[in-house]
Design a protein around this motif. Structure first.
Motif, short mmCIF file in Angstrom:
data_model
loop_
_atom_site.label_atom_id
_atom_site.label_comp_id
_atom_site.label_asym_id
_atom_site.label_seq_id
_atom_site.Cartn_x
_atom_site.Cartn_y
_atom_site.Cartn_z
N LYS A 124 0.82 -1.21 0.00
CA LYS A 124 0.00 0.00 0.00
C LYS A 124 0.86 1.26 0.00
O LYS A 124 0.36 2.35 -0.26
N TYR A 125 2.15 1.16 0.29
CA TYR A 125 3.04 2.32 0.33
C TYR A 125 3.59 2.69 -1.04
O TYR A 125 4.44 3.57 -1.14
N ARG A 126 3.12 2.06 -2.10
CA ARG A 126 3.60 2.36 -3.45
C ARG A 126 3.13 3.74 -3.89
O ARG A 126 1.94 4.05 -3.84
N ARG A 127 4.09 4.57 -4.31
CA ARG A 127 3.79 5.90 -4.83
C ARG A 127 5.01 6.43 -5.55
O ARG A 127 6.09 5.88 -5.42
N ALA A 128 4.81 7.51 -6.29
CA ALA A 128 5.91 8.07 -7.08
C ALA A 128 6.16 9.51 -6.69
O ALA A 128 5.22 10.30 -6.55
N ALA A 166 -5.31 13.15 5.06
CA ALA A 166 -4.08 13.44 5.80
C ALA A 166 -4.16 12.72 7.13
O ALA A 166 -5.21 12.66 7.77
N LEU A 167 -3.04 12.13 7.53
CA LEU A 167 -2.94 11.44 8.80
C LEU A 167 -2.01 12.24 9.70
O LEU A 167 -0.92 12.62 9.27
N ASN A 175 -4.67 7.64 -0.05
CA ASN A 175 -5.68 7.78 -1.09
C ASN A 175 -6.70 6.67 -0.85
O ASN A 175 -6.42 5.50 -1.09
N HIS A 176 -7.86 7.04 -0.41
CA HIS A 176 -8.92 6.08 -0.09
C HIS A 176 -9.91 5.91 -1.24
O HIS A 176 -10.93 5.25 -1.07
N GLU A 217 -0.76 4.68 0.25
CA GLU A 217 -0.59 5.50 1.44
C GLU A 217 0.87 5.88 1.63
O GLU A 217 1.76 5.07 1.41
N GLY A 218 1.09 7.11 2.00
CA GLY A 218 2.40 7.54 2.48
C GLY A 218 2.39 7.32 3.98
O GLY A 218 1.57 7.90 4.68
N PRO A 219 3.26 6.45 4.51
CA PRO A 219 3.16 6.06 5.92
C PRO A 219 3.43 7.22 6.88
O PRO A 219 4.08 8.20 6.52
N LEU A 220 2.95 7.06 8.09
CA LEU A 220 3.23 8.04 9.13
C LEU A 220 4.74 8.15 9.29
O LEU A 220 5.44 7.14 9.40
#
Length: 179
Positions: free
Chosen positions: A39-43, A101-102, A134-135, A79-82
């Motif tokens: 779930k942490y996959r992003r660019a 946003a978390l 991103n939900h 998701e970008g982790p905490l």
């Protein structure tokens, strides 16, 4: 007004203009997080400086003088982790899509969710855990600005898998620098 570019303008453009067509959608820079959880996959798409990812050697960006600026592509469900920046505030500005946003107090237990829509913005001060997810079923694109030219790498919760990896990577980098 002249349509011919002077050497001043040509040099200025080389140094201070970053065009989307020349950017890389860098899914690799944070791939260590994705290995912990898909779930942490992003660019990251860098424009000014390397941002919080530590990519300060990217020759294809405008040199950071006082802050960094990049965009982040967050696929559906990602998701970008905490994480925590001890030294700097971080801004997330939603360009396209929706995100959550978390935030979490440094010594707190509760993670709070703040919904963000297109063109909404959140600024997180130093010492507060922050993340973004991103939900939705559509990708989200947001701008990330960090208030220094070369931020320290973020930390994660003590004992977490991401923090263990960060420490290992930091040790490996230090060992390589001492060779």
């Amino acid at each position: 007004m002249s349509t011919e570019k002077s050497s001043f303008v040509q040099e200025f453009e080389k140094k201070y203009v970053a065009r989307l067509k020349d950017r890389e959608f860098d899914f690799n820079v944070l791939s260590f997080q994705e290995k912990v959880d898909p779930k942490y996959r992003r660019a990251q798409i860098r424009y000014i400086g390397g941002g919080g990812t530590g990519m300060h050697n990217d020759q294809n960006v405008i040199k950071a003088e006082g802050f960094t600026l990049s965009t982040m592509l967050l696929p559906p469900g990602s998701e970008g982790p905490l994480h925590l920046h001890h030294d700097v505030e971080e801004v997330f500005f939603v360009i396209k899509g929706k995100a959550i946003a978390l935030i979490q107090e440094k010594d707190g237990e509760e993670v709070y969710e703040i919904p963000l829509d297109t063109r909404d913005c959140i600024s997180t001060p130093p010492g507060v855990y922050r993340g973004i997810k991103n939900h939705t079923d559509e990708e989200a694109l947001f701008l990330v600005m960090i208030g220094t030219k070369k931020p320290q790498l973020p930390t994660y919760h003590e004992g977490s898998e991401l923090e263990k990896i960060r420490i290992e990577r930091q040790k490996a980098k230090a060992a390589a620098a001492n060779k």
